[in-house]
Design an enzyme around this catalytic site. Structure first.
Site: not given
Length: 402
Positions: A329, A347
């Site tokens: 992301h 992430c």
């Protein structure tokens, strides 16, 4: 009193009488006889002369609460069967085959729970009659969810994935009912595993990534299959069809802090990024993950993944890789370490512009191949779609039909 007018009559050569009736403890008959006519218990005349038939048929299921999950069997006492049909009152029919000696017809599939069936049988000489039975209702019904969605186009790593509402004890019976066909005869195998949710799950994958353009169809012929204790019965069939898109692979170098998108073997994006902080639970996973969904802008909160109150952010261009919460992301707050160090909470983060470019080109089902030492372990097969981290031999061994 005389007998009623016969419902079905057929011609026979002079001097020969040959009639067919559905008889026996396993047949329910709609007889064309009055209450005052003769005849033995459990049989029906198809003639009208009041004499016992010299050809009879028996059906193995009877009554209004017959046991489901069994094939329907129609047996002829004498002569040869010509045709048998078994139709459900709600529509549809059970196909079947007549034995080599012509005496027995057996359905290919089992009788489903809570279903009324009509049986019609005809012998080689033209005699015919009907019977009916209804199967008992299922005390417990099992259901499933399928991925990918119907008529979708997905990436080359997307498995066929089936998650069951209730436990599946008889895995072999269920797996036998799952028919996979492909447009190019791709070979593959089912593998049973536990989904991240704790539910039983079975995935089908080829030995290697799918070939682009492959059309895949699942015909789950589960109606009437008993999944075993605590699982219940299936009371319907399921189907899904999907197509494999372009050959895209996202390569994530955890140690080099870069991400690259390859399409048809050529690199089309090269992105500096920052992955999970090594040395603890904030580290990223290694191995192959499959893009599960493109979720856009979402709220990410650390307590949902067991990291306390470390963060609570609205995050753009979110691409889910695992059920445990690993995403790729946009992470503009980490701009100072892109391409230099891993400082996220697990992430793969990148700039807004690069995240937008990647988000716009990847497809659900694309593999993210993550390599490097700065990881906390390998993506498990049930944590998203981690089946590609299992060797082909070990994957085949997960089949209930091995």
């Amino acid at each position: 009193m005389s007998s009623a007018r016969p419902r079905i009559r057929r011609s026979a050569p002079a001097g020969r009488r040959s009639r067919i009736a559905l008889t026996g403890p396993a047949a329910l008959l709609a007889a064309a006889l009055t209450a005052c006519s003769g005849g033995s218990s459990g049989s029906a005349e198809v003639g009208g002369d009041g004499k016992a038939p010299d050809t009879s048929v028996s059906v193995n299921l009877t009554g209004k609460a017959a046991a489901p999950g069994e094939p329907v069997k129609v047996t002829l006492a004498q002569g040869k069967l010509k045709a048998v049909s078994v139709k459900a009152d709600e529509g549809g029919a059970l196909a079947g085959k007549i034995s080599g000696d012509g005496r027995t017809w057996t359905s290919d599939r089992v009788a489903a729970p809570g279903t009324a069936y009509t049986v019609e049988a005809t012998d080689a000489d033209g005699g015919s009659d009907k019977a009916a039975f209804t199967t008992a209702e299922a005390e417990k019904v099992n259901k499933l969810s399928l991925a990918p969605g119907k008529n979708t186009t997905v990436g080359i790593a997307q498995p066929l994935s089936v998650v069951f509402d209730h436990p599946v004890k008889d895995k072999a019976a269920v797996e036998k009912a799952l028919k996979v066909t492909t447009s190019n005869d791709t070979e593959g195998s089912w593998g049973w595993l536990q989904d991240y949710s704790g539910k039983d799950r079975v995935d089908w994958r080829p030995e290697e990534y799918w070939k682009p353009g492959t059309k895949v169809t699942l015909d789950a012929q589960l109606n009437g299959v008993d999944t075993g204790a605590d699982g219940g019965w299936f009371v319907r069939d399921y189907t899904t069809t999907f197509t494999i898109g372009a050959a895209q692979v996202v390569k994530v170098d955890l140690d080099g802090h870069r991400l690259a998108l390859h399409r048809d073997g050529k690199q089309v994006l090269d992105i500096p990024m920052s992955a999970g902080t090594p040395g603890g639970e904030k580290a990223s996973w290694r191995g192959t993950a499959v893009l599960m969904s493109k979720e856009g802008t979402i709220n990410m909160r650390s307590e949902t993944v067991g990291l306390g109150d470390a963060y609570d952010k609205m995050v753009d261009y979110s691409m889910r890789l695992t059920w445990s919460g690993m995403y790729a992301h946009a992470a503009p707050w980490n701009a100072g370490v892109f391409g230099q160090a891993n400082r996220s909470s697990g992430c793969v983060g990148m700039s807004d512009a690069n995240a937008s470019a990647l988000y716009g080109q990847v497809r659900v089902g694309d593999p993210f191949e993550m390599t490097g030492t700065e990881a906390k372990g390998t993506v498990a097969e049930g944590n998203g779609y981690g089946a590609w981290n299992v060797s082909w031999a070990d994957w085949q061994a997960k089949s209930a039909l091995k």
